[in-house]
Design a protein around this motif. Sequence first.
Motif, short mmCIF file in Angstrom:
data_model
loop_
_atom_site.label_atom_id
_atom_site.label_comp_id
_atom_site.label_asym_id
_atom_site.label_seq_id
_atom_site.Cartn_x
_atom_site.Cartn_y
_atom_site.Cartn_z
N ARG A 171 0.82 -1.21 0.00
CA ARG A 171 0.00 0.00 0.00
C ARG A 171 0.85 1.26 0.00
O ARG A 171 0.67 2.16 -0.83
CB ARG A 171 -0.92 -0.01 1.22
CG ARG A 171 -1.83 1.20 1.34
CD ARG A 171 -2.85 1.23 0.24
NE ARG A 171 -3.75 2.37 0.37
CZ ARG A 171 -4.33 2.97 -0.66
NH1 ARG A 171 -4.12 2.52 -1.90
NH2 ARG A 171 -5.15 3.99 -0.48
N SER B 189 -4.20 -0.75 -4.37
CA SER B 189 -5.47 -0.54 -3.68
C SER B 189 -5.69 -1.71 -2.71
O SER B 189 -5.08 -2.78 -2.83
CB SER B 189 -6.61 -0.49 -4.68
OG SER B 189 -6.82 -1.77 -5.28
N HIS B 190 -6.60 -1.51 -1.77
CA HIS B 190 -6.89 -2.60 -0.83
C HIS B 190 -7.57 -3.77 -1.54
O HIS B 190 -7.40 -4.93 -1.12
CB HIS B 190 -7.74 -2.08 0.33
CG HIS B 190 -6.96 -1.26 1.31
ND1 HIS B 190 -5.98 -1.78 2.11
CD2 HIS B 190 -7.01 0.08 1.59
CE1 HIS B 190 -5.45 -0.83 2.85
NE2 HIS B 190 -6.05 0.31 2.56
N TYR C 298 -3.50 -2.66 7.47
CA TYR C 298 -2.73 -1.46 7.13
C TYR C 298 -2.76 -0.45 8.28
O TYR C 298 -1.71 0.09 8.67
CB TYR C 298 -3.28 -0.84 5.86
CG TYR C 298 -2.56 0.42 5.44
CD1 TYR C 298 -1.23 0.37 5.00
CD2 TYR C 298 -3.19 1.66 5.48
CE1 TYR C 298 -0.57 1.53 4.62
CE2 TYR C 298 -2.54 2.81 5.09
CZ TYR C 298 -1.22 2.74 4.66
OH TYR C 298 -0.57 3.89 4.29
#
Length: 308
Positions: free
Chosen positions: A132, A138-139, A157
């Motif tokens: 990240r 992106s997640h 995260y």
Amino acid sequence: MDSPETADARRASVFEEHRPRLFGLAYRLLGSAVDAQDIVQSAYLSWHDADWVEAPGAWLSKVVTNLCLNQLTSARARRDTYPGPWLPEPVLTETGVLGPLETVEQRESVSLAFLVLLERLTPTERAVFVLRAAFDHSHAEIADILHIDAAHSRQLYHRARAHLADRRRRFAADDSLHRRIVTEFLAAAASGNAAGLNRLLADDVTAWTDGGGATAARRPILGRERVLRYLIGMGRRPETSRITLDIAMVNGEPSVLAFDGDRLAAVITVELTGSRIGTVRMIVAEAKLAFAAATVDQLVARAPHSAK
């Protein structure tokens, strides 16, 4: 239809386009350049044998990340029994081997100081954070890479950021100050100038030496007086008469390279606290220097060296 030879060449060419990013990803996850090379080579073998995929970058990132996760558990166990302080393997970065280091965030993500901080995270937290923060995945993409859902990725995260928040160092905006301090440190160390070194060190400076259990301090050295004595003592050893010093970019920062003849004998990095040196990190373990030593002749103008 392409011939087998043409298809293999095309496949190899695509992989080479991604190699710096893949190596940079593996290195950030493992803290070892040699292990990162092995991971990338394993990823290449998987890539060569796999059916063609429409998104090579995502596929390769997934392979490399999961290979690293498989290795991190055993790596952490080895570090728990490592003789003396463990530091990441230094990488000379002027060749772009770790990918672009144009921004503060990109340089921070490969600094020795930051890689040491990443050791505080679990393997999965580290993977999420690196993907990240350093690679801007992106997640949703991270969830696919790690076989988790996006909500779990976000949770990991934020947990990783919380673990790092109290220790994370922001890079000084003035890169020229960092280079000037490193240059002054090199000159003072090379000449045995105790007064010059004393002026450069912060009161609470800490020195870490990774010697792999040999020829190095087994514990961190705390405080200006003790660090100064240690540095001056090192300079008075008979073997240091053969040592020459240079400055090169190591892990995105100006650092000192020490040579014994043509052999790379040490890499020294300094972390600033304001305008003084707050942390000195010295890697002298031969195995830790192997990757840097293999590329140093391409990166450093070897003649003349700085004064002894």
